[in-house]
Design a protein around this motif. Sequence first.
Motif, mmCIF file in Angstrom:
data_model
loop_
_atom_site.group_PDB
_atom_site.id
_atom_site.type_symbol
_atom_site.label_atom_id
_atom_site.label_comp_id
_atom_site.label_asym_id
_atom_site.label_seq_id
_atom_site.Cartn_x
_atom_site.Cartn_y
_atom_site.Cartn_z
ATOM 1 N N GLY A 53 47.265 46.803 62.250
ATOM 2 C CA GLY A 53 47.250 47.078 60.694
ATOM 3 C C GLY A 53 45.698 46.589 60.332
ATOM 4 O O GLY A 53 44.826 46.107 60.980
ATOM 5 N N TYR A 54 45.454 46.828 58.938
ATOM 6 C CA TYR A 54 44.168 46.505 58.479
ATOM 7 C C TYR A 54 44.239 45.473 57.282
ATOM 8 O O TYR A 54 45.071 45.631 56.489
ATOM 9 N N PRO A 55 43.157 44.972 56.794
ATOM 10 C CA PRO A 55 43.338 44.163 55.635
ATOM 11 C C PRO A 55 43.262 45.290 54.380
ATOM 12 O O PRO A 55 42.676 46.029 54.367
ATOM 13 N N LEU A 56 44.058 44.762 53.219
ATOM 14 C CA LEU A 56 43.934 45.748 52.196
ATOM 15 C C LEU A 56 43.910 44.688 50.961
ATOM 16 O O LEU A 56 44.426 43.685 50.923
ATOM 17 N N TYR A 57 42.965 44.983 50.175
ATOM 18 C CA TYR A 57 42.763 44.108 48.705
ATOM 19 C C TYR A 57 42.886 44.965 47.516
ATOM 20 O O TYR A 57 42.602 46.247 47.468
ATOM 21 N N ASP A 58 43.485 44.162 46.422
ATOM 22 C CA ASP A 58 43.587 44.873 45.073
ATOM 23 C C ASP A 58 42.010 45.089 44.690
ATOM 24 O O ASP A 58 41.287 44.187 44.878
ATOM 25 N N GLU A 59 41.910 46.284 44.057
ATOM 26 C CA GLU A 59 40.668 46.542 43.442
ATOM 27 C C GLU A 59 39.845 45.522 42.760
ATOM 28 O O GLU A 59 38.661 45.247 42.472
ATOM 29 N N SER A 60 40.702 44.554 41.927
ATOM 30 C CA SER A 60 40.309 43.464 41.245
ATOM 31 C C SER A 60 39.703 42.310 41.982
ATOM 32 O O SER A 60 38.838 41.729 41.221
ATOM 33 N N VAL A 61 40.116 42.354 43.193
ATOM 34 C CA VAL A 61 39.462 41.206 43.984
ATOM 35 C C VAL A 61 38.401 41.690 45.162
ATOM 36 O O VAL A 61 37.918 40.859 45.887
ATOM 37 N N GLU A 62 38.379 42.767 45.295
ATOM 38 C CA GLU A 62 37.540 43.483 46.492
ATOM 39 C C GLU A 62 36.315 42.969 46.241
ATOM 40 O O GLU A 62 35.511 43.234 45.248
ATOM 41 N N GLY A 63 35.604 42.591 47.495
ATOM 42 C CA GLY A 63 34.367 42.059 47.469
ATOM 43 C C GLY A 63 34.117 40.506 47.317
ATOM 44 O O GLY A 63 33.036 39.989 47.096
ATOM 45 N N ARG A 64 35.210 39.896 46.504
ATOM 46 C CA ARG A 64 35.172 38.403 46.248
ATOM 47 C C ARG A 64 35.975 37.783 46.692
ATOM 48 O O ARG A 64 35.961 36.654 47.183
ATOM 49 N N PHE A 65 37.051 38.382 47.453
ATOM 50 C CA PHE A 65 38.175 37.632 47.826
ATOM 51 C C PHE A 65 38.351 38.206 49.682
ATOM 52 O O PHE A 65 38.041 39.118 49.964
ATOM 53 N N THR A 66 38.580 37.104 50.241
ATOM 54 C CA THR A 66 38.576 37.425 51.997
ATOM 55 C C THR A 66 40.021 37.010 52.432
ATOM 56 O O THR A 66 40.241 35.745 52.406
ATOM 57 N N ILE A 67 40.824 37.861 52.951
ATOM 58 C CA ILE A 67 42.066 37.268 53.638
ATOM 59 C C ILE A 67 42.110 37.240 55.242
ATOM 60 O O ILE A 67 41.256 38.039 55.687
ATOM 61 N N SER A 68 42.402 36.112 55.666
ATOM 62 C CA SER A 68 42.264 36.053 57.082
ATOM 63 C C SER A 68 43.654 35.006 57.493
ATOM 64 O O SER A 68 44.078 34.430 56.961
ATOM 65 N N HIS A 69 43.689 35.389 59.222
ATOM 66 C CA HIS A 69 44.730 34.737 59.789
ATOM 67 C C HIS A 69 44.318 33.977 60.772
ATOM 68 O O HIS A 69 43.572 34.659 61.518
ATOM 69 N N ASP A 70 44.838 32.573 60.992
ATOM 70 C CA ASP A 70 44.736 32.070 62.518
ATOM 71 C C ASP A 70 45.900 31.874 63.298
ATOM 72 O O ASP A 70 46.748 30.928 62.813
ATOM 73 N N SER A 71 45.823 32.746 64.174
ATOM 74 C CA SER A 71 47.168 32.787 64.891
ATOM 75 C C SER A 71 47.274 31.512 65.615
ATOM 76 O O SER A 71 48.641 31.148 65.758
ATOM 77 N N ALA A 72 46.395 30.845 66.076
ATOM 78 C CA ALA A 72 46.736 29.405 66.843
ATOM 79 C C ALA A 72 47.574 28.312 65.845
ATOM 80 O O ALA A 72 48.001 27.569 66.100
ATOM 81 N N LYS A 73 46.977 28.493 64.481
ATOM 82 C CA LYS A 73 47.570 27.658 63.603
ATOM 83 C C LYS A 73 48.868 28.220 62.915
ATOM 84 O O LYS A 73 49.297 27.589 61.883
ATOM 85 N N ASN A 74 48.906 29.543 62.970
ATOM 86 C CA ASN A 74 49.772 30.260 62.285
ATOM 87 C C ASN A 74 49.734 29.900 60.628
ATOM 88 O O ASN A 74 50.676 29.780 59.992
ATOM 89 N N THR A 75 48.386 30.113 60.340
ATOM 90 C CA THR A 75 48.049 29.983 58.888
ATOM 91 C C THR A 75 47.325 31.169 58.311
ATOM 92 O O THR A 75 46.396 31.654 59.009
ATOM 93 N N LEU A 76 47.687 31.319 57.185
ATOM 94 C CA LEU A 76 47.180 32.393 56.566
ATOM 95 C C LEU A 76 46.129 31.817 55.424
ATOM 96 O O LEU A 76 46.355 30.846 55.018
ATOM 97 N N TYR A 77 44.940 32.566 55.375
ATOM 98 C CA TYR A 77 44.050 32.265 54.320
ATOM 99 C C TYR A 77 43.589 33.116 53.119
ATOM 100 O O TYR A 77 43.800 34.231 53.401
ATOM 101 N N LEU A 78 43.239 32.652 52.090
ATOM 102 C CA LEU A 78 42.657 33.464 51.208
ATOM 103 C C LEU A 78 41.287 32.777 50.702
ATOM 104 O O LEU A 78 41.251 31.762 49.904
ATOM 105 N N GLN A 79 39.852 33.196 51.018
ATOM 106 C CA GLN A 79 39.012 32.538 50.599
ATOM 107 C C GLN A 79 38.415 33.491 49.339
ATOM 108 O O GLN A 79 38.454 34.606 49.237
#
Length: 125
Positions: A53-79
Amino acid sequence: QVHLVESGGGSVQAGGSLRLSCVASGSTDCMGWFRQAPGKQREGVARVGIRQGYPLYDESVEGRFTISHDSAKNTLYLQMNRLKPEDTALYYCAAAAGTDACFRWDLLVSDYIYWGQGTQVTVST
Protein backbone atom coordinates in the motif's frame (compact mmCIF):
# COMPACT_ATOMS: atom_id res chain seq x y z
CA GLN A 1 -5.87 -8.36 19.15
CA VAL A 2 -3.66 -5.27 18.82
CA HIS A 3 -2.75 -2.97 21.68
CA LEU A 4 -1.58 0.56 20.84
CA VAL A 5 0.21 3.07 23.06
CA GLU A 6 0.91 6.60 21.84
CA SER A 7 3.44 9.09 23.12
CA GLY A 8 5.15 12.27 22.03
CA GLY A 9 2.42 14.85 22.32
CA GLY A 10 2.99 18.23 23.92
CA SER A 11 2.70 21.98 23.57
CA VAL A 12 4.58 23.93 20.92
CA GLN A 13 4.42 27.29 19.26
CA ALA A 14 3.19 27.66 15.71
CA GLY A 15 5.88 26.68 13.24
CA GLY A 16 7.37 24.13 15.61
CA SER A 17 7.67 20.35 15.30
CA LEU A 18 6.67 17.25 17.24
CA ARG A 19 7.04 13.54 16.60
CA LEU A 20 4.37 11.16 17.78
CA SER A 21 5.10 7.49 18.38
CA CYS A 22 2.77 4.52 18.66
CA VAL A 23 4.05 1.18 19.89
CA ALA A 24 1.94 -1.72 18.71
CA SER A 25 1.70 -5.17 20.24
CA GLY A 26 0.26 -7.67 17.80
CA SER A 27 0.23 -7.87 14.03
CA THR A 28 -1.50 -5.42 11.74
CA ASP A 29 -1.25 -4.56 8.04
CA CYS A 30 -2.55 -1.00 8.02
CA MET A 31 -2.09 1.74 10.59
CA GLY A 32 -3.03 5.36 10.75
CA TRP A 33 -3.18 8.55 12.75
CA PHE A 34 -6.43 10.34 13.51
CA ARG A 35 -7.21 13.44 15.54
CA GLN A 36 -10.14 14.97 17.34
CA ALA A 37 -10.45 18.59 18.36
CA PRO A 38 -12.96 19.70 21.02
CA GLY A 39 -16.46 19.83 19.60
CA LYS A 40 -15.42 18.23 16.33
CA GLN A 41 -15.62 14.76 14.85
CA ARG A 42 -12.61 12.49 14.71
CA GLU A 43 -10.80 12.90 11.39
CA GLY A 44 -8.09 11.06 9.53
CA VAL A 45 -4.60 12.54 9.35
CA ALA A 46 -2.52 9.87 7.60
CA ARG A 47 -2.20 6.13 7.11
CA VAL A 48 0.39 3.68 5.83
CA GLY A 49 0.51 0.02 4.86
CA ILE A 50 2.92 -2.07 6.89
CA ARG A 51 3.89 -4.39 4.04
CA GLN A 52 2.09 -2.95 1.04
CA GLY A 53 0.00 0.00 0.00
CA TYR A 54 0.98 3.65 -0.05
CA PRO A 55 0.98 6.50 2.45
CA LEU A 56 -2.03 8.76 2.32
CA TYR A 57 -2.40 12.17 3.94
CA ASP A 58 -5.29 14.45 4.58
CA GLU A 59 -4.86 17.57 2.47
CA SER A 60 -4.66 19.72 5.59
CA VAL A 61 -1.34 18.10 6.57
CA GLU A 62 0.09 17.18 3.16
CA GLY A 63 3.67 18.40 2.89
CA ARG A 64 3.98 19.09 6.64
CA PHE A 65 3.44 15.68 8.25
CA THR A 66 5.18 12.39 7.49
CA ILE A 67 3.94 8.97 8.57
CA SER A 68 6.35 6.07 8.86
CA HIS A 69 6.62 2.63 10.40
CA ASP A 70 9.61 0.83 11.91
CA SER A 71 8.96 -2.89 11.54
CA ALA A 72 11.81 -3.89 13.84
CA LYS A 73 10.25 -1.88 16.68
CA ASN A 74 6.64 -2.35 15.51
CA THR A 75 6.25 1.37 16.01
CA LEU A 76 4.31 3.91 13.99
CA TYR A 77 5.49 7.51 13.83
CA LEU A 78 4.04 10.83 12.81
CA GLN A 79 6.57 13.58 12.22
CA MET A 80 4.74 16.90 12.37
CA ASN A 81 6.49 20.00 11.05
CA ARG A 82 5.35 23.59 10.58
CA LEU A 83 2.58 23.05 13.09
CA LYS A 84 -0.41 25.38 13.07
CA PRO A 85 -2.90 26.26 15.83
CA GLU A 86 -5.56 24.37 13.88
CA ASP A 87 -3.52 21.17 14.35
CA THR A 88 -4.40 21.29 18.06
CA ALA A 89 -6.24 18.07 18.92
CA LEU A 90 -6.08 14.73 20.67
CA TYR A 91 -4.16 12.45 18.31
CA TYR A 92 -4.97 8.76 18.10
CA CYS A 93 -3.04 5.86 16.65
CA ALA A 94 -5.23 3.23 15.01
CA ALA A 95 -4.91 -0.13 13.32
CA ALA A 96 -7.22 -1.62 10.74
CA ALA A 97 -8.35 -5.20 10.30
CA GLY A 98 -6.84 -6.44 7.05
CA THR A 99 -5.32 -4.38 4.23
CA ASP A 100 -8.33 -2.84 2.49
CA ALA A 101 -8.08 0.42 4.42
CA CYS A 102 -4.61 1.02 3.01
CA PHE A 103 -5.85 0.83 -0.56
CA ARG A 104 -8.63 3.36 -0.21
CA TRP A 105 -8.31 6.97 -1.34
CA ASP A 106 -9.69 8.19 1.97
CA LEU A 107 -9.26 7.89 5.72
CA LEU A 108 -12.34 6.35 7.31
CA VAL A 109 -12.64 6.02 11.06
CA SER A 110 -14.89 3.01 10.52
CA ASP A 111 -12.06 1.06 8.84
CA TYR A 112 -10.02 0.99 12.05
CA ILE A 113 -10.89 -1.31 14.91
CA TYR A 114 -7.99 -0.88 17.32
CA TRP A 115 -7.32 2.47 18.95
CA GLY A 116 -4.81 3.93 21.35
CA GLN A 117 -5.70 6.17 24.26
CA GLY A 118 -4.63 9.36 22.49
CA THR A 119 -1.92 11.96 23.02
CA GLN A 120 -2.61 15.68 23.20
CA VAL A 121 -1.01 18.14 20.78
CA THR A 122 -1.45 21.84 21.50
CA VAL A 123 -0.13 24.52 19.13
CA SER A 124 -0.14 28.11 20.30
CA THR A 125 0.24 31.31 18.32
